[in-house]
Design a protein around this motif. Structure first.
Motif: not given
Length: 556
Positions: A395-410, A503-516
């Motif tokens: 359960s702890r291992g799965l929590a680490l993956y689901h909660n904090y793996n977004a930077p690796m995906k990005v 505000t940032e997203l309405k300006g010069q920045w466009e989303v390429v990819v996002q992860f929770p």
């Protein structure tokens, strides 16, 4: 004419027969190795990088040695020379080998990680086989419980493939502990020397019980000889490699001890309360940790084990864990990785503690119930405890993956970005600088990690000059911010940001990819610490870990 055997012979035969029946079956060594390798392979591919020190002090210099480009921290500046390049070269060799086989840079990262996992699995197997063969432990459930705890604990999942000196010291101490159990003191002494000189100098404290045991059982000259052998084997390549790269005589372990002890430099990077490792250790080992901590006092009891284990020697085997845990708890600056050194010893001591408690309960309970019923009850409860430990670890291992793996995906997505006609591409980070995953996730040499001002900052790294011996300006050993590191946000081609504003997203920045990505401050403790199916996703609060593109950049 039949004659009766002497009574003493009959007793001896009966005792031997009883001992044969009492032998417990344990998993085979080959099976254990492949189980450990499977667990470490999962770690190599799914474990996120939890410590920025791993990236900036080890992955980035490795990338520099392999590709001639990487970020340099002040510790690698020849002005200070706190870090050794010798520890990096085996990983550089693996990276170049993978490169020659046509692997991409990101694939090379995972190949290096998997190799670390393979080394960890080999060391785990050696420690387990030594416990399994031990004259006393092999007749108890201790080898099997140690195997299970080494296999499933979140701590071993996190530390096994971490590219850190504390993980290397952990590998060495598994060999040292295993050789110690086998009576091969010379192997233990050399392994401790490698852990301390090539890995982390302070790990020598954990080796004190081994040194004392060698002095008393093998003698002063035996111990001294093998200590000198260990020092020569460790320091010779280290001094030669570092002196060549720094272009002056360097003994990096001595420098890091001088900085931390004489200058008190470690306190500049934050302090934690004395109970930090109790809380952090429970997250990584759950109930294995309290079992390990009570194993020494329980070992003093006469009924602690199924067989008459020599009490003092049993306690001696667990002293490295006790000494290191106490030593680290007494230091103000604490980090999770500092405890990696004794993670396998925690698993071993936890197994001993579980068996000791079982025998204690059996001894006391047999006064009320029959011994047979009491043993069956203890066996059932012990099984439940082991199952709970396995479930909590998963359960702890799965929590680490689901909660904090977004930077690796990005950053995996960054590795697939197109170039800009051989022009420099600035991938910018602000507060999220410490979650960078290394230059192995940049597609080519034209991609740069650059920094923008975004709240309080400490000293950030800068790219290496042409050679490692060149002294760059704007480095300090006081963790003071250096303004030279930052660029204007308008010069960024891409921006990695956690939860960008509307505000940032309405300006010069466009989303390429996002992860929770977990918002730990707004999430309930039980649901963020452990992964509870169907519940954690609903109860926890999430941010959008984002890769943004500058729409004002024509090339993009």
């Amino acid at each position: 004419r039949n004659r009766k055997a002497p009574v003493s012979t009959q007793k001896t035969s009966a005792e031997e027969e009883k001992q044969k029946q009492s032998v417990i079956s344990h998993p085979g060594v080959v099976v254990a190795f492949f189980c450990f390798l499977l667990a470490q392979s999962l770690s190599a591919f799914f474990n996120y990088i939890s410590d920025c020190d791993e990236v900036f002090n080890y992955w980035e210099p490795t990338h520099f040695l392999q590709y001639g480009r990487g970020l340099q921290t002040w510790e690698y500046s020849p002005e200070y020379a706190l870090r050794s390049y010798a520890y990096l070269y085996p990983q550089v060799f693996v990276g170049k080998l993978a490169q020659n086989f046509g692997f991409t840079k990101t694939q090379q990262f995972y190949v290096i990680r998997w190799t670390l996992g393979l080394l960890c699995a080999l060391c785990q197997t050696y420690l387990y086989s030594s416990i399994k063969k031990h004259a006393y432990y092999h007749r108890t459930s201790i080898p099997t419980f140690t195997f299970v705890f080494l296999l499933v604990s979140t701590g071993m999942f996190v530390a096994g493939t971490a590219y850190l000196p504390s993980s290397f010291a952990m590998y060495c101490f598994m060999v040292a502990q295993g050789a110690w159990l086998n009576g091969s003191h010379y192997v233990s002494i050399v392994a401790v020397a490698l852990a301390s000189l090539v890995g982390w100098p302070f790990a020598a404290f954990a080796g004190l019980p081994i040194a004392l045991d060698s002095l008393f059982t093998k003698g002063f000259f035996y111990s001294l000889f093998w200590a000198v052998v260990g020092a020569v084997v460790s320091l010779t390549p280290l001094i030669l490699i570092d002196s060549s790269l720094y272009d002056k005589l360097i003994i990096a372990p001595l420098n890091i001890v001088m900085y931390n002890v004489l200058k008190g430099g470690s306190s500049l990077y934050g302090t934690e309360p004395w109970y930090f490792y109790l809380l952090n250790g429970f997250l990584n080992f759950n109930f294995i940790l309290p079992l390990a901590l009570i194993s020494i006092p329980l070992a003093l009891l006469p009924w602690s084990y199924s067989l008459p284990v020599p009490k003092l020697r049993n306690i001696l085997y667990h002293l490295p864990m006790a000494i290191w845990f106490s030593f680290m708890s007494g230091i103000e600056h604490k980090e999770e990785r500092f405890l990696f050194v004794i993670y396998p010893q925690i698993a071993f001591a936890g197994a001993c503690g579980l068996v000791a408690i079982g025998n204690l309960v059996t001894k006391i309970g047999s006064k009320v119930l029959s011994e047979c019923k009491m043993k069956a009850f203890v066996k059932f409860v012990t099984g439940v405890i082991v199952v709970v430990i396995i479930v909590l670890s998963a359960s702890r291992g799965l929590a680490l993956y689901h909660n904090y793996n977004a930077p690796m995906k990005v950053y995996n997505h960054v590795s697939e970005l197109p170039g800009c006609n051989d022009k420099q591409v600035n991938v910018c980070v602000g507060k999220e600088w410490y979650r960078f995953t290394s230059g192995y996730f940049f597609p080519n040499e034209h991609f740069n990690l650059t920094f923008v001002k975004d709240g309080p900052q400490s000293q950030l790294p800068q790219y290496y000059p042409a050679t490692a011996s060149e002294i760059q300006p704007n480095f300090n050993d006081q963790n003071k911010d250096e303004e030279s590191r930052y660029i204007d946000i308008n010069d960024c081609d891409y921006l990695i940001k956690n939860d960008p504003t509307e505000t940032e997203l309405k300006g010069q920045w466009e989303v390429v990819v996002q992860f929770p990505f977990l918002d730990a401050t707004r999430s309930p403790t039980p649901f963020r610490v452990f992964y509870i199916p169907f519940m954690s996703q609903k109860k926890n609060q999430w941010t959008a870990y984002s890769l943004l593109k500058n729409s004002h950049k024509a090339c993009l």
